[in-house]
Design an enzyme around this catalytic site. Sequence first.
Site, PDB file in Angstrom:
ATOM      1  N   PRO A  64      27.600  17.643   5.525  1.00 14.73           N
ATOM      2  CA  PRO A  64      28.267  19.347   4.803  1.00 14.73           C
ATOM      3  C   PRO A  64      27.498  20.115   3.990  1.00 14.73           C
ATOM      4  CG  PRO A  64      29.082  17.157   5.345  1.00 14.73           C
ATOM      5  CD  PRO A  64      28.032  16.787   5.418  1.00 14.73           C
ATOM      6  N   ASN A  65      27.462  21.521   4.524  1.00 13.74           N
ATOM      7  CA  ASN A  65      27.403  22.220   3.324  1.00 13.74           C
ATOM      8  C   ASN A  65      25.586  22.755   2.102  1.00 13.74           C
ATOM      9  OD1 ASN A  65      30.004  23.320   3.699  1.00 13.74           O
ATOM     10  ND2 ASN A  65      31.214  21.805   2.767  1.00 13.74           N
ATOM     11  N   ARG A  92      24.271  29.187  -3.617  1.00  9.93           N
ATOM     12  CA  ARG A  92      24.910  29.157  -3.747  1.00  9.93           C
ATOM     13  C   ARG A  92      24.814  27.397  -4.885  1.00  9.93           C
ATOM     14  NH1 ARG A  92      26.662  33.161  -2.246  1.00  9.93           N
ATOM     15  NH2 ARG A  92      28.638  34.029  -0.806  1.00  9.93           N
ATOM     16  N   TYR A 102      22.903  22.040  -7.929  1.00  6.37           N
ATOM     17  CA  TYR A 102      22.146  21.942  -6.671  1.00  6.37           C
ATOM     18  C   TYR A 102      20.898  22.342  -6.766  1.00  6.37           C
ATOM     19  CZ  TYR A 102      26.824  20.747  -5.142  1.00  6.37           C
ATOM     20  OH  TYR A 102      27.923  19.440  -4.842  1.00  6.37           O
ATOM     21  N   ASN A 152      21.237  12.312   3.174  1.00  4.95           N
ATOM     22  CA  ASN A 152      22.170  12.867   2.117  1.00  4.95           C
ATOM     23  C   ASN A 152      23.159  12.770   2.379  1.00  4.95           C
ATOM     24  OD1 ASN A 152      24.011  14.494  -0.048  1.00  4.95           O
ATOM     25  ND2 ASN A 152      21.930  15.189  -0.506  1.00  4.95           N
ATOM     26  N   ALA A 189      29.252  15.936   1.231  1.00  7.87           N
ATOM     27  CA  ALA A 189      30.997  15.285   1.009  1.00  7.87           C
ATOM     28  C   ALA A 189      31.353  14.291   2.010  1.00  7.87           C
ATOM     29  CB  ALA A 189      32.042  16.455   1.285  1.00  7.87           C
ATOM     30  N   HIS A 213      32.324  10.187   0.372  1.00 10.46           N
ATOM     31  CA  HIS A 213      33.326  10.246  -0.038  1.00 10.46           C
ATOM     32  C   HIS A 213      34.294   9.993   0.806  1.00 10.46           C
ATOM     33  CE1 HIS A 213      30.767  11.858  -3.691  1.00 10.46           C
ATOM     34  NE2 HIS A 213      30.931  12.862  -3.124  1.00 10.46           N
ATOM     35  N   ASP A 229      29.339   3.332   8.773  1.00  7.71           N
ATOM     36  CA  ASP A 229      29.190   2.172  10.454  1.00  7.71           C
ATOM     37  C   ASP A 229      27.838   2.745  11.388  1.00  7.71           C
ATOM     38  OD1 ASP A 229      32.834   1.837  11.122  1.00  7.71           O
ATOM     39  OD2 ASP A 229      31.362   0.784   9.343  1.00  7.71           O
ATOM     40  N   GLU A 250      19.700   6.500  -0.044  1.00 13.45           N
ATOM     41  CA  GLU A 250      20.867   7.725  -0.163  1.00 13.45           C
ATOM     42  C   GLU A 250      20.790   8.307  -0.781  1.00 13.45           C
ATOM     43  OE1 GLU A 250      24.458   6.284  -1.321  1.00 13.45           O
ATOM     44  OE2 GLU A 250      25.836   7.941  -1.706  1.00 13.45           O
ATOM     45  N   HIS A 253      21.672  11.648  -3.051  1.00 15.17           N
ATOM     46  CA  HIS A 253      22.420  13.929  -4.014  1.00 15.17           C
ATOM     47  C   HIS A 253      21.137  13.983  -5.231  1.00 15.17           C
ATOM     48  CE1 HIS A 253      25.597  11.220  -1.909  1.00 15.17           C
ATOM     49  NE2 HIS A 253      25.418   9.669  -2.280  1.00 15.17           N
ATOM     50  N   LEU A 254      21.546  15.661  -5.055  1.00 10.33           N
ATOM     51  CA  LEU A 254      21.294  16.291  -6.133  1.00 10.33           C
ATOM     52  C   LEU A 254      21.790  16.450  -6.949  1.00 10.33           C
ATOM     53  CD1 LEU A 254      20.697  19.250  -2.667  1.00 10.33           C
ATOM     54  CD2 LEU A 254      18.895  18.015  -4.083  1.00 10.33           C
ATOM     55  N   SER A 255      22.691  15.977  -7.363  1.00 10.24           N
ATOM     56  CA  SER A 255      23.732  16.762  -8.404  1.00 10.24           C
ATOM     57  C   SER A 255      23.811  14.992  -8.647  1.00 10.24           C
ATOM     58  CB  SER A 255      25.290  16.439  -8.160  1.00 10.24           C
ATOM     59  OG  SER A 255      25.555  16.503  -7.644  1.00 10.24           O
ATOM     60  N   ARG A 305      30.547  13.724 -12.047  1.00 13.47           N
ATOM     61  CA  ARG A 305      31.592  15.076 -12.184  1.00 13.47           C
ATOM     62  C   ARG A 305      32.789  14.950 -11.639  1.00 13.47           C
ATOM     63  NH1 ARG A 305      28.250  18.042  -7.245  1.00 13.47           N
ATOM     64  NH2 ARG A 305      30.139  19.526  -7.807  1.00 13.47           N
ATOM     65  N   ARG A 327      33.922  11.866  -7.007  1.00 12.83           N
ATOM     66  CA  ARG A 327      32.992  12.255  -6.309  1.00 12.83           C
ATOM     67  C   ARG A 327      32.132  10.748  -6.954  1.00 12.83           C
ATOM     68  NH1 ARG A 327      31.898  16.788  -4.595  1.00 12.83           N
ATOM     69  NH2 ARG A 327      32.294  18.755  -5.412  1.00 12.83           N
TER      70      ARG A 327
HETATM   71  O1  LIG Z   1      24.894  15.996  -5.008  1.00 12.57           O
HETATM   72  C1  LIG Z   1      25.264  16.067  -4.192  1.00 12.57           C
HETATM   73  O2  LIG Z   1      23.174  16.144  -3.609  1.00 12.57           O
HETATM   74  C2  LIG Z   1      25.898  16.092  -2.934  1.00 12.57           C
HETATM   75  O3  LIG Z   1      25.482  15.316  -1.901  1.00 12.57           O
HETATM   76  C3  LIG Z   1      25.869  17.235  -2.298  1.00 12.57           C
HETATM   77  C4  LIG Z   1      27.406  17.760  -2.376  1.00 12.57           C
HETATM   78  C5  LIG Z   1      28.046  19.338  -1.447  1.00 12.57           C
HETATM   79  C6  LIG Z   1      26.796  19.830  -1.043  1.00 12.57           C
HETATM   80  C7  LIG Z   1      27.206  21.407  -0.842  1.00 12.57           C
HETATM   81  O4  LIG Z   1      26.507  21.583  -1.207  1.00 12.57           O
HETATM   82  C8  LIG Z   1      26.333  23.172  -1.396  1.00 12.57           C
HETATM   83  C9  LIG Z   1      24.930  23.608  -1.774  1.00 12.57           C
HETATM   84  C10 LIG Z   1      25.219  25.126  -2.393  1.00 12.57           C
HETATM   85  C11 LIG Z   1      26.513  25.854  -2.031  1.00 12.57           C
HETATM   86  C12 LIG Z   1      27.721  24.724  -1.910  1.00 12.57           C
HETATM   87  C13 LIG Z   1      28.004  23.842  -1.302  1.00 12.57           C
HETATM   88  C14 LIG Z   1      28.965  17.336  -2.834  1.00 12.57           C
HETATM   89  O5  LIG Z   1      30.028  17.207  -1.660  1.00 12.57           O
HETATM   90  C15 LIG Z   1      28.203  15.642  -2.810  1.00 12.57           C
HETATM   91  O6  LIG Z   1      29.321  15.001  -3.299  1.00 12.57           O
HETATM   92  C16 LIG Z   1      26.886  15.472  -4.115  1.00 12.57           C
END
Ligand SMILES: O=C(O)[C@]1(O)C[C@H](CCCOc2ccccc2)[C@@H](O)[C@H](O)C1
Length: 149
Positions: A11-12, A19, A24, A76, A79, A82, A89, A100, A102-104, A109, A113
């Site tokens: 998601p997102n 953003r 990211y 990836n 959210a 977590h 499953d 797995e 993750h960008l960040s 953080r 997370r």
């Molecule tokens: O670092 C990652 O790739 C995460 O999976 C990104 C998730 C968030 C993805 C949302 O990405 C956005 C990108 C631009 C603007 C808002 C959210 C975050 O909830 C994880 O803890 C770490």
Amino acid sequence: MSRSILVLHGPNLNLLGVREPRHYGRDTLDDINQRLAEQAKAAGFALTALQSNAEHVLIERIHQCLDDGTGFILINPAAFTHTSVALRDALAAVKVPFIEVHLSNVHAREPFRQHSYFSDLALGVICGLGSHGYELALAHALRHLSQQP
Ligand SMILES: O=C(O)[C@]1(O)C[C@H](CCCOc2ccccc2)[C@@H](O)[C@H](O)C1
């Protein structure tokens, strides 16, 4: 030997590049997916990418791996990393190896997370390297599949 790799974005992540560049980066999801598709094609493999904000869509796409010959998954979970036992499953059920991504650097953080429902099942985890993390994960997937009979 399977020649098919599935990339799943949670998601997102459709907001990438628009953003939160601080966390990211500035690549869009299309930028990332295009580079991954080129990388896979150059190695003679097929790559399918899906982003969804809906847990059940990701789960049902993972279930498809039971019948579609997918040999490796890059995910990836965003959210859902977590929160989602259900997504965990699904991966456990289909038994397709996955990495797995993750960008960040989630470990630098907020505390919430720093727990993942996926990492103990994953072949490996890459975080904090931005979109390059996906490319590194794909390179490993290609090597893994190339070594399969
Ligand atoms: O670092 C990652 O790739 C995460 O999976 C990104 C998730 C968030 C993805 C949302 O990405 C956005 C990108 C631009 C603007 C808002 C959210 C975050 O909830 C994880 O803890 C770490």
